[in-house]
Design a protein around this motif. Structure first.
Motif, PDB file in Angstrom:
ATOM      1  N   GLN A 372       0.903  -1.407   0.053  1.00 32.41           N
ATOM      2  CA  GLN A 372      -0.093  -0.080   0.008  1.00 32.41           C
ATOM      3  C   GLN A 372       0.656   1.090  -0.004  1.00 32.41           C
ATOM      4  O   GLN A 372       0.384   2.213  -0.561  1.00 32.41           O
ATOM      5  CB  GLN A 372      -0.893  -0.013   1.245  1.00 32.41           C
ATOM      6  N   SER A 373       1.969   1.289   0.834  1.00 33.36           N
ATOM      7  CA  SER A 373       2.779   2.604   0.644  1.00 33.36           C
ATOM      8  C   SER A 373       3.524   2.744  -0.518  1.00 33.36           C
ATOM      9  O   SER A 373       3.561   3.783  -1.137  1.00 33.36           O
ATOM     10  CB  SER A 373       4.084   2.018   1.713  1.00 33.36           C
ATOM     11  N   ASP A 374       3.996   1.727  -1.504  1.00 33.52           N
ATOM     12  CA  ASP A 374       4.541   1.910  -2.794  1.00 33.52           C
ATOM     13  C   ASP A 374       3.358   2.426  -3.639  1.00 33.52           C
ATOM     14  O   ASP A 374       3.576   3.371  -4.148  1.00 33.52           O
ATOM     15  CB  ASP A 374       4.740   0.403  -3.166  1.00 33.52           C
ATOM     16  N   LEU A 375       2.048   2.087  -3.415  1.00 42.20           N
ATOM     17  CA  LEU A 375       0.892   2.585  -4.162  1.00 42.20           C
ATOM     18  C   LEU A 375       0.644   4.267  -4.152  1.00 42.20           C
ATOM     19  O   LEU A 375       0.526   4.926  -4.954  1.00 42.20           O
ATOM     20  CB  LEU A 375      -0.281   1.761  -4.100  1.00 42.20           C
ATOM     21  N   VAL A 376       0.430   4.242  -2.646  1.00 43.49           N
ATOM     22  CA  VAL A 376       0.220   5.668  -2.249  1.00 43.49           C
ATOM     23  C   VAL A 376       1.426   6.452  -2.771  1.00 43.49           C
ATOM     24  O   VAL A 376       1.193   7.738  -3.476  1.00 43.49           O
ATOM     25  CB  VAL A 376       0.136   5.911  -0.696  1.00 43.49           C
ATOM     26  N   ALA A 377       2.638   6.385  -2.831  1.00 43.93           N
ATOM     27  CA  ALA A 377       3.672   7.146  -3.156  1.00 43.93           C
ATOM     28  C   ALA A 377       3.841   7.200  -4.492  1.00 43.93           C
ATOM     29  O   ALA A 377       3.954   8.381  -4.956  1.00 43.93           O
ATOM     30  CB  ALA A 377       4.967   6.283  -2.734  1.00 43.93           C
ATOM     31  N   ALA A 378       3.494   6.427  -5.362  1.00 42.92           N
ATOM     32  CA  ALA A 378       3.262   6.515  -6.709  1.00 42.92           C
ATOM     33  C   ALA A 378       2.268   7.375  -7.231  1.00 42.92           C
ATOM     34  O   ALA A 378       2.413   8.144  -8.074  1.00 42.92           O
ATOM     35  CB  ALA A 378       3.159   5.108  -7.478  1.00 42.92           C
TER      36      ALA A 378
END
Length: 389
Positions: A372-378
């Motif tokens: 989820q952190s990867d997605l939010v950052a992207a």
């Protein structure tokens, strides 16, 4: 003049040639087997007593539009039988006193009203009601038996054919509605419907439209959501999973001990481990939640002792206690391909509650993971880049 006649034509079908052939062949098989089995079941050689013509119309819905609310099992079986009963009742009650045109109209109108009440609207039902009125001496002599034997048998057999054929050819039938359910079991709406249009907006528009649609409300909402995702891709560009996934991932095997898996998760400060076979294909995923659920760790006061007891090997060859990762992992986890646009992951992570999605390549081998952190950052970076431009 050409524009006038073209306005009479419906829009071009969205289904490709393969889907058109699939539906056509399905109807062929469905009607063929329904006729053969119905003839055998009813022990009849007269076509009118073992096969009704409206079943052909039902086959169009069942095999060409299996997701339609008008093609679901109760719609087909209930719609045809209820309509047939209405048609036979009209003949018995009014056949001697009403002219045929009025009797036919009364049967069809009554059938539609009855189907609305019984929540089984099915267009071929009108043809079943009409068949009961104008079907000739054989049908009228059979009366209610014609409906409760022939119409019911044909409808049930055709539905069974549709269930088998559609699922074998990749079409889920009966069609399952996927409502937006909060995975945390609270009254909050799922994240993807908190912005943009909301379910109550769609309900209000449908109520204002006040017409029967050949698509379910949930499917219509899903199409709108997917349209928004495509619009987002066009606006911000397509970012694929390969662009943002983590590649150096700690993983486990089916036989990895629980203690070893737990220590790896703690050492690397991760909350999940993908479980791979020797060909590096994903066979499961184990998370901290799996340890808590299987370890019975529901009492915070003794959680340390319970966790130690759960992770400790039993020392015997046969035990009901879980010893390795494969015994507690979630099997067949949801995965995504390296070329999958990241916006496709938003509903999975925001609405379905997934925190990690393993990424596989074109050979189905594990190559990374997205959190989820990867997605939010992207997503944040894409919006920031647009604002800066």
């Amino acid at each position: 003049m050409r524009a006038f006649f073209e306005s009479w034509l419906p829009s071009a079908p969205t289904a490709n040639r393969r889907e058109q052939l699939r539906a056509s062949f399905g109807a062929l098989c469905g009607i063929l087997l329904t006729a053969l089995l119905s003839q055998l079941l009813l022990q009849s050689t007269h076509a009118a007593t073992f096969l009704v013509a409206p079943i052909g119309a039902s086959s169009v819905l069942l095999f060409a539009l299996p997701a339609s609310p008008l093609a679901q099992p109760w719609s087909v079986i209930g719609g045809n039988v209820v309509s047939g009963l209405v048609g036979v009742a009209c003949v018995h009650w009014f056949g001697d006193i009403l002219p045929l045109p009025l009797l036919a109209g009364l049967a069809c109108g009554g059938a539609i009203a009855a189907m609305f009440v019984a929540r089984c609207l099915h267009p071929p039902g009108g043809a079943v009601a009409l068949t009961a009125v104008i079907g000739g001496s054989v049908v009228q002599a059979a009366g209610y038996e014609f409906v409760l034997m022939t119409v019911l048998a044909d409808s049930v057999l055709l539905v069974l054919m549709a269930v088998t054929y559609n699922n074998l050819t990749g079409r889920s039938y009966p069609h399952v509605q996927h409502a937006h359910v909060n995975p945390h079991a609270t009254r909050d709406a799922v994240p993807t419907v908190r912005l943009g249009f909301k379910p109550e907006d769609l309900d209000a528009v449908l109520q204002q439209h006040n017409q029967v649609l050949d698509i379910s409300r949930d499917d219509l909402e899903s199409l709108f959501m997917q349209t928004e995702q495509r619009a987002y891709q066009r606006r911000f560009g397509i970012i694929s999973c390969a662009d943002i996934m983590s590649r150096d991932i700690v993983s486990a095997e089916f036989g990895t001990g629980l203690d070893d898996a737990w220590q790896q998760m703690r050492a690397h400060r991760v909350t999940c481990l993908p479980v791979l076979n020797r060909a590096r294909r994903v066979i499961g995923i184990v998370t901290q939640t799996d340890f808590l659920d299987h370890g019975g760790l529901d009492d915070y006061r003794s959680i340390r002792q319970q966790l130690r007891r759960f992770l400790r090997k039993s020392g015997v060859t046969h035990t009901e206690k879980a010893e390795v990762v494969g015994q507690i992992m979630t099997q067949h986890p949801t995965t995504a391909r390296t070329d999958t646009p990241i916006v496709d992951l938003v509903p999975l992570m925001a609405d379905s509650g997934f925190h990690h999605i393993p990424i596989i390549d074109h050979e189905q081998r594990f190559v990374g993971i997205i959190t989820q952190s990867d997605l939010v950052a992207a997503l944040y970076e894409s919006r920031f880049a647009e604002a800066a431009a």
